[in-house]
Each structure stands twice: as C-alpha cells, then as structure tokens.
Write an enzyme that holds these catalytic residues in place. Sequence first.
Site, PDB file in Angstrom:
ATOM      1  N   ASP A  14      30.467  43.846  37.364  1.00 18.39           N
ATOM      2  CA  ASP A  14      31.314  44.112  38.520  1.00 18.39           C
ATOM      3  C   ASP A  14      32.599  43.314  38.285  1.00 18.39           C
ATOM      4  OD1 ASP A  14      32.058  44.899  41.195  1.00 18.39           O
ATOM      5  OD2 ASP A  14      31.505  42.885  41.845  1.00 18.39           O
ATOM      6  N   ASP A  16      35.465  42.228  41.078  1.00 19.65           N
ATOM      7  CA  ASP A  16      35.838  41.277  42.125  1.00 19.65           C
ATOM      8  C   ASP A  16      34.639  40.454  42.568  1.00 19.65           C
ATOM      9  OD1 ASP A  16      38.600  42.173  42.396  1.00 19.65           O
ATOM     10  OD2 ASP A  16      37.716  44.022  43.159  1.00 19.65           O
ATOM     11  N   ASP A 170      27.824  40.391  42.228  1.00 18.77           N
ATOM     12  CA  ASP A 170      27.827  39.400  43.306  1.00 18.77           C
ATOM     13  C   ASP A 170      27.567  40.039  44.658  1.00 18.77           C
ATOM     14  OD1 ASP A 170      31.021  39.085  44.779  1.00 18.77           O
ATOM     15  OD2 ASP A 170      30.392  40.698  43.473  1.00 18.77           O
TER      16      ASP A 170
END
Length: 192
Positions: A14, A16, A170
């Site tokens: 991922d 960001d 995250d």
Amino acid sequence: MIPVLPEIKALIFDCDGTLADSMPIHIEAWCRTFDATGLECPLDFIEKHKGMPVEKIIHIYNRQYNTQIDADKFAREKNRRAREGLNQALPIEPVVDIVIRYKGELPMAVASGGTRDNVVLTIKTIGLEDCFDTIVTSDDNVNPKPSPDIFLETARRLDVEPRYCQVFEDGDAGLIAAIKAGMTATDVRPFI
C-alpha cells in the site's frame, strides 16, 4: 524488522501510511474539503475507511449520515488539496527498508486506493520511483479494497500466483482484501 516469508515470490505495498507517512497530509485535505462543504470532518469515519477511493468513502458517508455530497466533486477537491502537500511526505523507514532490501530480487508493486497522480508523486517524493514493476490505483478498473480485486490484478500484472504474494498494509480494508485474495497479509502498524 518486518519479516518477509521465505516462500514469497512477490511483494505488494500500500502507499499512504505504509510506504509513506502521508496520512497527515491526506487527513488535512479531508478536513479542508469537509470544511468547504460546511460539514465537520469525521476523523474516526475516515480512519475506519482508509484505503478506499475518496468517492467510495463519500458514498458510504452519504448513506450513513443521510447527506448528498457530490462524491466526484468532493474527491477532485480532496485529491487536489492532498497533491499540494505530498511533496512533503516522508518515507516510513521499516517498510522502505524492505523495498530497498528486495529491489532486484523479487518483483514488487504498489496497490493503492489513491489516485495514480498522487501515488506516483508520493513514491517519487520518498525516492522509490524506480523500485516497482507495476502500480495499481483507484484509476485502474478494479473494485476497491476491501474487495480483493486490486491485489489480484496486481498479482496478475506481476505474473505471480496470489498465494506467493505478501502484502504490506496499514488499513483494515487492505488487510481484509489481501486475505480474501489468498495472499499473506502483513499489518505494518505494529512495526511503525
């Protein structure tokens, strides 16, 4: 150190909040865009849905809060505001260390709910623009996380079976998507 399992043949990240500490920039853009609509920015709601494209989050928001925000217009404004600050994004070192360690050894990709322009700018800002074999974003024709589609498309582009891919995420939506795709899902939050 974040472990990479020995049977893994491809790494998917991922962007960001995983590769780049860019979530504060995105949160500020969310808040400024909500302010412009005269609404308070629901931080818990945004946190719960991170990893999804802005339009999808606003559709969920409209249903949950009985509002009629124009999702496309809101997304354009939020993404424009974010882009203004993304050249200040910093790398998340424990995750970037994996990219540097496996560059040239394993195929690597980015799979993000962000727009291509914002993701490419972020990756360039943190100095990783030449590290990934492919980048799949909300601009591609895939269903967003928590659907597994973005990760399955990424594995297809890397020509690696999903079970041999390790995803670094995250966000809960991304972790769910990776598991649904049959991949090894690694939550980076405990390491950062």
